[in-house]
Scaffold this motif. Structure first.
Motif, PDB file in Angstrom:
ATOM      1  N   ALA A  20       0.841  -1.192   0.000  1.00  0.00           N
ATOM      2  CA  ALA A  20       0.000   0.000   0.000  1.00  0.00           C
ATOM      3  C   ALA A  20       0.881   1.248   0.000  1.00  0.00           C
ATOM      4  O   ALA A  20       1.921   1.289   0.661  1.00  0.00           O
ATOM      5  N   ASP A  21       0.459   2.237  -0.766  1.00  0.00           N
ATOM      6  CA  ASP A  21       1.186   3.493  -0.765  1.00  0.00           C
ATOM      7  C   ASP A  21       1.029   4.160   0.594  1.00  0.00           C
ATOM      8  O   ASP A  21      -0.023   4.074   1.221  1.00  0.00           O
ATOM      9  N   GLU A  22       2.087   4.801   1.023  1.00  0.00           N
ATOM     10  CA  GLU A  22       2.049   5.526   2.287  1.00  0.00           C
ATOM     11  C   GLU A  22       2.607   6.912   2.070  1.00  0.00           C
ATOM     12  O   GLU A  22       3.298   7.174   1.080  1.00  0.00           O
ATOM     13  N   LEU A  23       2.304   7.802   2.971  1.00  0.00           N
ATOM     14  CA  LEU A  23       2.823   9.163   2.907  1.00  0.00           C
ATOM     15  C   LEU A  23       4.327   9.105   3.132  1.00  0.00           C
ATOM     16  O   LEU A  23       4.791   8.662   4.176  1.00  0.00           O
ATOM     17  N   ILE A  24       5.104   9.512   2.113  1.00  0.00           N
ATOM     18  CA  ILE A  24       6.564   9.456   2.246  1.00  0.00           C
ATOM     19  C   ILE A  24       7.180  10.849   2.337  1.00  0.00           C
ATOM     20  O   ILE A  24       8.387  10.979   2.512  1.00  0.00           O
ATOM     21  N   GLY A  25       6.360  11.879   2.208  1.00  0.00           N
ATOM     22  CA  GLY A  25       6.869  13.237   2.335  1.00  0.00           C
ATOM     23  C   GLY A  25       5.775  14.240   2.051  1.00  0.00           C
ATOM     24  O   GLY A  25       4.731  13.908   1.493  1.00  0.00           O
ATOM     25  N   SER A  26       6.036  15.462   2.458  1.00  0.00           N
ATOM     26  CA  SER A  26       5.108  16.550   2.170  1.00  0.00           C
ATOM     27  C   SER A  26       5.865  17.871   2.296  1.00  0.00           C
ATOM     28  O   SER A  26       6.920  17.936   2.914  1.00  0.00           O
ATOM     29  N   TYR A  27       5.306  18.882   1.668  1.00  0.00           N
ATOM     30  CA  TYR A  27       5.868  20.222   1.787  1.00  0.00           C
ATOM     31  C   TYR A  27       4.792  21.249   1.473  1.00  0.00           C
ATOM     32  O   TYR A  27       3.772  20.938   0.877  1.00  0.00           O
ATOM     33  N   ARG A  28       5.048  22.468   1.905  1.00  0.00           N
ATOM     34  CA  ARG A  28       4.206  23.612   1.559  1.00  0.00           C
ATOM     35  C   ARG A  28       5.075  24.575   0.772  1.00  0.00           C
ATOM     36  O   ARG A  28       6.265  24.691   1.023  1.00  0.00           O
ATOM     37  N   ALA A  29       4.451  25.240  -0.181  1.00  0.00           N
ATOM     38  CA  ALA A  29       5.203  26.202  -0.994  1.00  0.00           C
ATOM     39  C   ALA A  29       4.274  27.311  -1.458  1.00  0.00           C
ATOM     40  O   ALA A  29       3.091  27.081  -1.700  1.00  0.00           O
ATOM     41  N   TYR A  30       4.847  28.489  -1.564  1.00  0.00           N
ATOM     42  CA  TYR A  30       4.132  29.617  -2.156  1.00  0.00           C
ATOM     43  C   TYR A  30       4.458  29.621  -3.638  1.00  0.00           C
ATOM     44  O   TYR A  30       5.637  29.584  -4.030  1.00  0.00           O
ATOM     45  N   ILE A  31       3.430  29.654  -4.472  1.00  0.00           N
ATOM     46  CA  ILE A  31       3.631  29.689  -5.917  1.00  0.00           C
ATOM     47  C   ILE A  31       3.700  31.146  -6.339  1.00  0.00           C
ATOM     48  O   ILE A  31       2.691  31.859  -6.387  1.00  0.00           O
ATOM     49  N   GLY A  32       4.929  31.592  -6.582  1.00  0.00           N
ATOM     50  CA  GLY A  32       5.178  32.981  -6.964  1.00  0.00           C
ATOM     51  C   GLY A  32       5.409  33.129  -8.454  1.00  0.00           C
ATOM     52  O   GLY A  32       5.373  32.160  -9.220  1.00  0.00           O
ATOM     53  N   GLU A  33       5.660  34.348  -8.867  1.00  0.00           N
ATOM     54  CA  GLU A  33       5.852  34.675 -10.285  1.00  0.00           C
ATOM     55  C   GLU A  33       6.955  33.830 -10.927  1.00  0.00           C
ATOM     56  O   GLU A  33       6.809  33.369 -12.056  1.00  0.00           O
ATOM     57  N   ASP A  34       8.053  33.617 -10.211  1.00  0.00           N
ATOM     58  CA  ASP A  34       9.167  32.827 -10.756  1.00  0.00           C
ATOM     59  C   ASP A  34       8.760  31.390 -11.076  1.00  0.00           C
ATOM     60  O   ASP A  34       9.357  30.758 -11.951  1.00  0.00           O
ATOM     61  N   ASP A  35       7.759  30.884 -10.368  1.00  0.00           N
ATOM     62  CA  ASP A  35       7.332  29.494 -10.558  1.00  0.00           C
ATOM     63  C   ASP A  35       6.428  29.319 -11.773  1.00  0.00           C
ATOM     64  O   ASP A  35       6.159  28.195 -12.190  1.00  0.00           O
ATOM     65  N   LEU A  36       5.950  30.415 -12.334  1.00  0.00           N
ATOM     66  CA  LEU A  36       4.990  30.363 -13.440  1.00  0.00           C
ATOM     67  C   LEU A  36       5.650  30.329 -14.811  1.00  0.00           C
ATOM     68  O   LEU A  36       4.960  30.228 -15.832  1.00  0.00           O
ATOM     69  N   TYR A  37       6.979  30.413 -14.848  1.00  0.00           N
ATOM     70  CA  TYR A  37       7.730  30.433 -16.116  1.00  0.00           C
ATOM     71  C   TYR A  37       8.852  29.414 -16.059  1.00  0.00           C
ATOM     72  O   TYR A  37       9.518  29.272 -15.026  1.00  0.00           O
ATOM     73  N   SER A  39      12.578  27.751 -17.481  1.00  0.00           N
ATOM     74  CA  SER A  39      13.918  28.329 -17.594  1.00  0.00           C
ATOM     75  C   SER A  39      14.128  29.077 -18.907  1.00  0.00           C
ATOM     76  O   SER A  39      15.036  29.896 -19.019  1.00  0.00           O
ATOM     77  N   SER A  40      13.276  28.806 -19.909  1.00  0.00           N
ATOM     78  CA  SER A  40      13.351  29.512 -21.194  1.00  0.00           C
ATOM     79  C   SER A  40      12.446  30.738 -21.227  1.00  0.00           C
ATOM     80  O   SER A  40      12.330  31.397 -22.255  1.00  0.00           O
ATOM     81  N   GLY A  41      11.768  31.019 -20.125  1.00  0.00           N
ATOM     82  CA  GLY A  41      10.894  32.178 -20.043  1.00  0.00           C
ATOM     83  C   GLY A  41       9.488  31.946 -20.566  1.00  0.00           C
ATOM     84  O   GLY A  41       8.699  32.881 -20.655  1.00  0.00           O
ATOM     85  N   GLU A  42       9.146  30.699 -20.890  1.00  0.00           N
ATOM     86  CA  GLU A  42       7.814  30.375 -21.391  1.00  0.00           C
ATOM     87  C   GLU A  42       6.836  30.226 -20.230  1.00  0.00           C
ATOM     88  O   GLU A  42       7.156  29.621 -19.212  1.00  0.00           O
ATOM     89  N   ARG A  43       5.628  30.773 -20.411  1.00  0.00           N
ATOM     90  CA  ARG A  43       4.571  30.687 -19.388  1.00  0.00           C
ATOM     91  C   ARG A  43       4.086  29.250 -19.287  1.00  0.00           C
ATOM     92  O   ARG A  43       3.770  28.608 -20.287  1.00  0.00           O
TER      93      ARG A  43
END
Length: 127
Positions: A20-37, A39-43
């Motif tokens: 059975a799959d089990e929880l192996i990790g978790s995290y919280r993150a803020y999705i900011g402007e840098d995360d929306l593009y 490395s080539s600058g594409e949206r």
């Protein structure tokens, strides 16, 4: 004849249960402007793309927003490359996916799998 009966009996037995799959990790993150593009600058247009970029920014490029947490699992480039599969096999509400792609939100990502093998993620958006 006895061999055929034995083979038929073995074939009728249920398969061994999968781990059975089990929880192996978790995290919280803020999705900011840098995360929306990328490395080539594409949206980026898909939730899995934004989540993958967020983790690449955090682990590879050292770009983090306030509220971003570390995780061991997506420190691996190979695991980040599997983000699409993991999102598709996990859960994210349609409204959460839209909000994530717009950015400016906090996400919680729960990683499920076995050992160090991830199978799917559950993603929620909110405080």
């Amino acid at each position: 004849m006895k061999t055929l009966c034995l083979l038929a009996a073995l074939a009728a037995l249920p398969a061994a249960p999968a781990l059975a799959d089990e929880l192996i990790g978790s995290y919280r993150a803020y999705i900011g402007e840098d995360d929306l593009y990328n490395s080539s600058g594409e949206r980026l247009r898909q939730p899995w793309q934004v989540l993958r970029q967020d983790r690449a920014n955090f682990h590879k490029f050292g770009i983090a927003q306030r509220g971003d947490e570390d995780d061991d699992f997506f420190a691996s480039a190979e695991n980040r490359a599997n983000m699409e599969y993991m999102v598709q096999h996990g859960s994210i509400a349609r409204s959460a996916a839209k909000a994530l792609v717009r950015g400016g939100v906090m996400v919680t990502v729960e990683i499920y799998g076995n050992g160090d093998e991830g199978d799917f993620v559950n993603v929620t958006v909110g405080n």
